[in-house]
Design a protein around this motif. Structure first.
Motif, PDB file in Angstrom:
ATOM      1  N   PRO A 246       0.811  -1.223   0.000  1.00 15.96           N
ATOM      2  CA  PRO A 246       0.000   0.000   0.000  1.00 15.96           C
ATOM      3  C   PRO A 246       0.840   1.267   0.000  1.00 15.96           C
ATOM      4  CG  PRO A 246      -0.054  -1.057   2.148  1.00 15.96           C
ATOM      5  CD  PRO A 246       0.768  -1.940   1.267  1.00 15.96           C
ATOM      6  N   ASP A 247       0.203   2.329  -0.408  1.00 18.25           N
ATOM      7  CA  ASP A 247       0.857   3.634  -0.437  1.00 18.25           C
ATOM      8  C   ASP A 247       0.687   4.265   0.948  1.00 18.25           C
ATOM      9  OD1 ASP A 247       1.993   5.977  -1.132  1.00 18.25           O
ATOM     10  OD2 ASP A 247       0.484   6.558  -2.619  1.00 18.25           O
ATOM     11  N   LEU A 248       1.412   3.715   1.911  1.00 18.23           N
ATOM     12  CA  LEU A 248       1.306   4.196   3.294  1.00 18.23           C
ATOM     13  C   LEU A 248       2.703   4.566   3.779  1.00 18.23           C
ATOM     14  CD1 LEU A 248      -1.232   1.608   4.782  1.00 18.23           C
ATOM     15  CD2 LEU A 248      -1.650   4.021   4.321  1.00 18.23           C
ATOM     16  N   GLU A 253       9.524   3.927   0.388  1.00 16.48           N
ATOM     17  CA  GLU A 253       8.949   4.661  -0.739  1.00 16.48           C
ATOM     18  C   GLU A 253       9.070   3.892  -2.060  1.00 16.48           C
ATOM     19  OE1 GLU A 253       9.965   8.750  -0.347  1.00 16.48           O
ATOM     20  OE2 GLU A 253       8.837   9.290  -2.167  1.00 16.48           O
ATOM     21  N   ALA A 254      10.228   3.258  -2.265  1.00 20.00           N
ATOM     22  CA  ALA A 254      10.464   2.566  -3.530  1.00 20.00           C
ATOM     23  C   ALA A 254       9.494   1.402  -3.746  1.00 20.00           C
ATOM     24  CB  ALA A 254      11.896   2.048  -3.567  1.00 20.00           C
ATOM     25  N   LEU A 255       8.947   0.882  -2.649  1.00 18.98           N
ATOM     26  CA  LEU A 255       8.070  -0.297  -2.764  1.00 18.98           C
ATOM     27  C   LEU A 255       6.587   0.069  -2.797  1.00 18.98           C
ATOM     28  CD1 LEU A 255       9.837  -2.734  -0.257  1.00 18.98           C
ATOM     29  CD2 LEU A 255       9.968  -2.759  -2.753  1.00 18.98           C
ATOM     30  N   ARG A 256       6.250   1.311  -2.429  1.00 18.84           N
ATOM     31  CA  ARG A 256       4.835   1.694  -2.338  1.00 18.84           C
ATOM     32  C   ARG A 256       4.134   1.496  -3.675  1.00 18.84           C
ATOM     33  NH1 ARG A 256       5.517   7.346   0.842  1.00 18.84           N
ATOM     34  NH2 ARG A 256       6.781   6.465   2.498  1.00 18.84           N
ATOM     35  N   GLY A 257       2.994   0.818  -3.610  1.00 12.80           N
ATOM     36  CA  GLY A 257       2.200   0.621  -4.820  1.00 12.80           C
ATOM     37  C   GLY A 257       2.709  -0.513  -5.703  1.00 12.80           C
ATOM     38  N   GLN A 258       3.819  -1.158  -5.356  1.00 14.16           N
ATOM     39  CA  GLN A 258       4.375  -2.245  -6.179  1.00 14.16           C
ATOM     40  C   GLN A 258       3.568  -3.534  -5.998  1.00 14.16           C
ATOM     41  OE1 GLN A 258       7.937  -2.781  -7.521  1.00 14.16           O
ATOM     42  NE2 GLN A 258       7.870  -0.586  -7.879  1.00 14.16           N
ATOM     43  N   THR A 259       3.346  -4.245  -7.088  1.00 14.96           N
ATOM     44  CA  THR A 259       2.656  -5.533  -7.015  1.00 14.96           C
ATOM     45  C   THR A 259       3.660  -6.664  -7.252  1.00 14.96           C
ATOM     46  OG1 THR A 259       0.627  -4.538  -7.832  1.00 14.96           O
ATOM     47  CG2 THR A 259       0.806  -6.918  -8.057  1.00 14.96           C
ATOM     48  N   LEU A 342      -6.806  -2.665  -1.421  1.00 10.42           N
ATOM     49  CA  LEU A 342      -6.475  -4.048  -1.074  1.00 10.42           C
ATOM     50  C   LEU A 342      -4.981  -4.284  -1.121  1.00 10.42           C
ATOM     51  CD1 LEU A 342      -9.577  -4.483  -1.669  1.00 10.42           C
ATOM     52  CD2 LEU A 342      -8.871  -6.845  -2.006  1.00 10.42           C
ATOM     53  N   MET A 343      -4.490  -5.108  -0.222  1.00  8.19           N
ATOM     54  CA  MET A 343      -3.071  -5.415  -0.195  1.00  8.19           C
ATOM     55  C   MET A 343      -2.804  -6.817  -0.723  1.00  8.19           C
ATOM     56  SD  MET A 343      -0.545  -5.334   3.022  1.00  8.19           S
ATOM     57  CE  MET A 343       1.082  -6.026   2.922  1.00  8.19           C
ATOM     58  N   VAL A 344      -3.750  -7.712  -0.529  1.00 11.32           N
ATOM     59  CA  VAL A 344      -3.466  -9.092  -0.906  1.00 11.32           C
ATOM     60  C   VAL A 344      -4.703  -9.815  -1.397  1.00 11.32           C
ATOM     61  CG1 VAL A 344      -3.745  -9.931   1.473  1.00 11.32           C
ATOM     62  CG2 VAL A 344      -2.393 -11.249  -0.082  1.00 11.32           C
ATOM     63  N   THR A 345      -4.499 -10.640  -2.422  1.00  8.21           N
ATOM     64  CA  THR A 345      -5.476 -11.652  -2.807  1.00  8.21           C
ATOM     65  C   THR A 345      -4.704 -12.968  -2.817  1.00  8.21           C
ATOM     66  OG1 THR A 345      -6.781 -10.198  -4.221  1.00  8.21           O
ATOM     67  CG2 THR A 345      -6.963 -12.556  -4.643  1.00  8.21           C
ATOM     68  N   GLU A 346      -5.192 -13.940  -2.073  1.00 11.14           N
ATOM     69  CA  GLU A 346      -4.496 -15.230  -2.041  1.00 11.14           C
ATOM     70  C   GLU A 346      -5.452 -16.339  -2.453  1.00 11.14           C
ATOM     71  OE1 GLU A 346      -3.057 -16.699   1.784  1.00 11.14           O
ATOM     72  OE2 GLU A 346      -1.464 -17.789   0.747  1.00 11.14           O
ATOM     73  N   LEU A 347      -4.955 -17.248  -3.268  1.00 10.80           N
ATOM     74  CA  LEU A 347      -5.725 -18.426  -3.651  1.00 10.80           C
ATOM     75  C   LEU A 347      -5.048 -19.631  -3.038  1.00 10.80           C
ATOM     76  CD1 LEU A 347      -6.054 -17.516  -7.409  1.00 10.80           C
ATOM     77  CD2 LEU A 347      -7.955 -17.586  -5.780  1.00 10.80           C
ATOM     78  N   ARG A 348      -5.742 -20.314  -2.141  1.00 12.99           N
ATOM     79  CA  ARG A 348      -5.175 -21.548  -1.580  1.00 12.99           C
ATOM     80  C   ARG A 348      -5.790 -22.720  -2.322  1.00 12.99           C
ATOM     81  NH1 ARG A 348      -3.484 -21.193   4.616  1.00 12.99           N
ATOM     82  NH2 ARG A 348      -3.019 -18.984   4.676  1.00 12.99           N
ATOM     83  N   HIS A 349      -4.952 -23.612  -2.779  1.00  8.21           N
ATOM     84  CA  HIS A 349      -5.430 -24.751  -3.560  1.00  8.21           C
ATOM     85  C   HIS A 349      -6.058 -25.790  -2.626  1.00  8.21           C
ATOM     86  CE1 HIS A 349      -4.390 -28.423  -6.243  1.00  8.21           C
ATOM     87  NE2 HIS A 349      -5.567 -27.935  -6.560  1.00  8.21           N
ATOM     88  N   GLY A 350      -7.298 -26.164  -2.909  1.00  8.61           N
ATOM     89  CA  GLY A 350      -7.998 -27.165  -2.100  1.00  8.61           C
ATOM     90  C   GLY A 350      -7.867 -28.552  -2.708  1.00  8.61           C
ATOM     91  N   GLY A 351      -8.915 -29.340  -2.539  1.00 10.17           N
ATOM     92  CA  GLY A 351      -8.903 -30.706  -3.075  1.00 10.17           C
ATOM     93  C   GLY A 351      -8.135 -31.663  -2.172  1.00 10.17           C
TER      94      GLY A 351
END
Ligand SMILES: Cc1cc2nc3c(=O)[nH]c(=O)nc-3n(C[C@H](O)[C@H](O)[C@H](O)COP(=O)(O)OP(=O)(O)OC[C@H]3O[C@@H](n4cnc5c(N)ncnc54)[C@H](O)[C@@H]3O)c2cc1C
Length: 457
Positions: A246-248, A253-259, A342-351
């Motif tokens: 996040p931009d906080l 500073e160099a990492l703000r907004g980086q995905t 949003l800071m994170v979207t995570e997909l955990r593999h089920g099954g």
């Protein structure tokens, strides 16, 4: 009855903290710093008898009861309630013959990992060893061994609990069976769990870790992940996390907004076989960082490197049958949009074993989901909290036609726990839980967990 806050202290060996006590403002805190609760009083029991005294006291005075171990998963703030902090009920024992562990209510997973490792055994903890065993297990528990051995809740052997009538009971497959079924998924709705026993598994080493790709590969990485997971053996449990810093002010500073995109995985089998499966990623694109290696199980926390220090966040979850092109597009757009909170979207593999265990083995729902999706943002200020909540609301609206409609209990928070409780269970399980709740806790004294019974307000 008039509340006499000193009465409880006379009945217990543990500590009672009243609002005017100098420790009150420390004790009312939780790991998630968005929690701002004002209990009527706080009890830190030293023994099960203290817990019983606390439950009886709440009954006499009409107080609601909230239970907290680490404060990682507060559902509803314990305002005007008796808050029971279980941190001193911290005994751990391992029986290598039966391959089981027994813990007190305040034990964190890290302590179980340490106690089990000398026997070459491992518990079904999640991504963070500092999360509590009880809260995690009552809400399911998806960890790095989940596709091989199932959810933590599936491996629980028995639970000791002080029910709202002040009686210590044991629930298992042979005693108080309905309570045993409902506790695993019903969370803290039925009393104060004082101890819990569960299976351990012969896993001394893993091939595990994480690797990172730059933000410009978000969409390609999600496509690659979708194909990569399809033929995986149960030994491999993984997740793909898209992170946007996040931009906080406290972010460099160099990492703000980086995905960035992070693959996290653990292979619970021959490490060479695990390494071959990860090699597919290295052949596909060279990551900017690769931390996969053979690990002793005691290093399991390094697969995720979750933050240990308390932090302020808000999150939610969805479940998916498939990762469609449309969902990939939506995730990519959301996680590369500089205006999104949003800071994170995570997909955990089920099954694997998660899905193979019969749906009525316990109350946990949605176990056949292919992906458990979690979305969250940092919320250090009230404004930011509202922005993250709104951002997640909009994100979920956009995803609505592509998701299963189920939520995962352990990733559900606050208001959602009231609004979407039925989405966490099958319709039959929800009705069964309601009936159990009416029987065990007719006054809804334990009303600070998942909101099985909606509050009139
Ligand atoms: C950094 C982090 C990583 C996580 N990783 C994972 C993961 O990999 N997999 C996963 O499934 N979940 C994960 N979670 C979610 C976590 O499992 C839930 O937040 C869980 O509720 C935490 O349990 P706790 O006991 O530590 O927290 P607490 O906040 O202390 O407890 C959570 C709730 O459990 C109930 N409870 C706790 N103790 C008792 C008791 N003795 N008796 C009755 N009820 C009780 C109460 O209702 C309480 O509100 C993670 C959370 C965080 C913050």
């Amino acid at each position: 009855m008039v509340l006499n806050l000193n009465t409880l202290q006379q009945r217990v060996t543990g500590k009672v903290i009243t609002p005017d006590h100098p420790d009150y403002h420390t004790a009312r805190k939780a790991w998630n710093l968005t929690t701002d609760q004002y209990p009527a009083l706080i009890l830190i029991p030293e023994t099960v008898d203290d817990v019983i005294a606390g439950v009886n006291y709440a009954h006499e005075t009409g107080l609601g009861i909230a239970v907290q171990s680490t404060g990682h998963g507060i559902q509803i703030e314990a305002n005007d309630a008796l808050l029971i902090l279980t941190e001193h009920l911290n005994a751990v024992s391992v029986d290598p013959t039966t391959r089981t562990a027994q813990v007190g209510a305040g034990v964190r997973w890290g302590a179980v990992v340490e106690a089990s490792a000398p026997y070459g055994l491992a518990p079904l903890l999640g991504s963070a060893p500092h999360v509590g065993v009880v809260g995690y297990s009552l809400g399911g528990g998806i960890g790095w061994l989940a596709r091989k051995y199932g959810l933590a809740a599936d491996s629980v052997r028995w639970i000791e609990i002080v029910t709202p009538d002040g009686i210590l009971r044991r629930a298992s497959e042979t005693e108080n069976r309905e309570l045993f079924w409902g506790l695993r998924g019903g969370g803290g709705n039925f009393g104060v769990v004082t101890a819990l026993a569960f299976d351990l598994y012969p896993v001394a080493i893993l091939f595990g870790g994480n690797l990172t790709y730059p933000g410009e590969l978000v969409s390609e990485t999600l496509h690659f992940y979708r194909d990569w997971v399809k033929p995986l053996p149960d030994e491999m449990t993984s997740s793909l996390q898209v992170v946007k810093l996040p931009d906080l002010p406290f972010i460099p500073e160099a990492l703000r907004g980086q995905t960035q995109v992070i693959l996290r995985a653990a292979y619970a089998g021959n490490p060479d076989d695990g390494a071959k499966l990860i090699q597919a990623w290295l052949d596909w694109h060279t990551p900017i960082q690769n931390q996969f290696k053979e690990l002793p199980f005691t290093d399991i926390g390094t697969v995720s490197n979750d933050p240990v220090a308390p932090s302020a966040g808000y999150g939610s979850s969805e479940t998916l049958d498939e990762l469609s092109d449309e969902v990939i597009e939506l995730i990519t757009r959301q996680m590369t949009d500089s205006s999104s909170p949003l800071m994170v979207t995570e997909l955990r593999h089920g099954g694997g074993a998660i899905a193979r265990i019969p749906g009525d083995a316990n109350a946990i729902g949605n176990r056949t989901a292919t992906f458990f999706m979690q979305m969250a943002g940092l919320a250090p200020t009230p404004d930011r909290y509202e922005a993250v909540k709104q951002g997640i609301h909009d994100y979920k609206n956009a995803l609505r036609s592509y998701v299963r409609g189920g939520v995962y209990l352990n990733f559900m928070k606050g208001e959602e726990s009231a609004a979407r409780i039925e989405d966490a269970y099958t319709p039959e399980a929800y009705q069964r839980l309601l009936a159990l709740k009416r029987q065990v806790d007719p006054d809804n004294r334990f009303r600070f967990s998942y909101q099985l019974v909606r509050r009139a307000s």
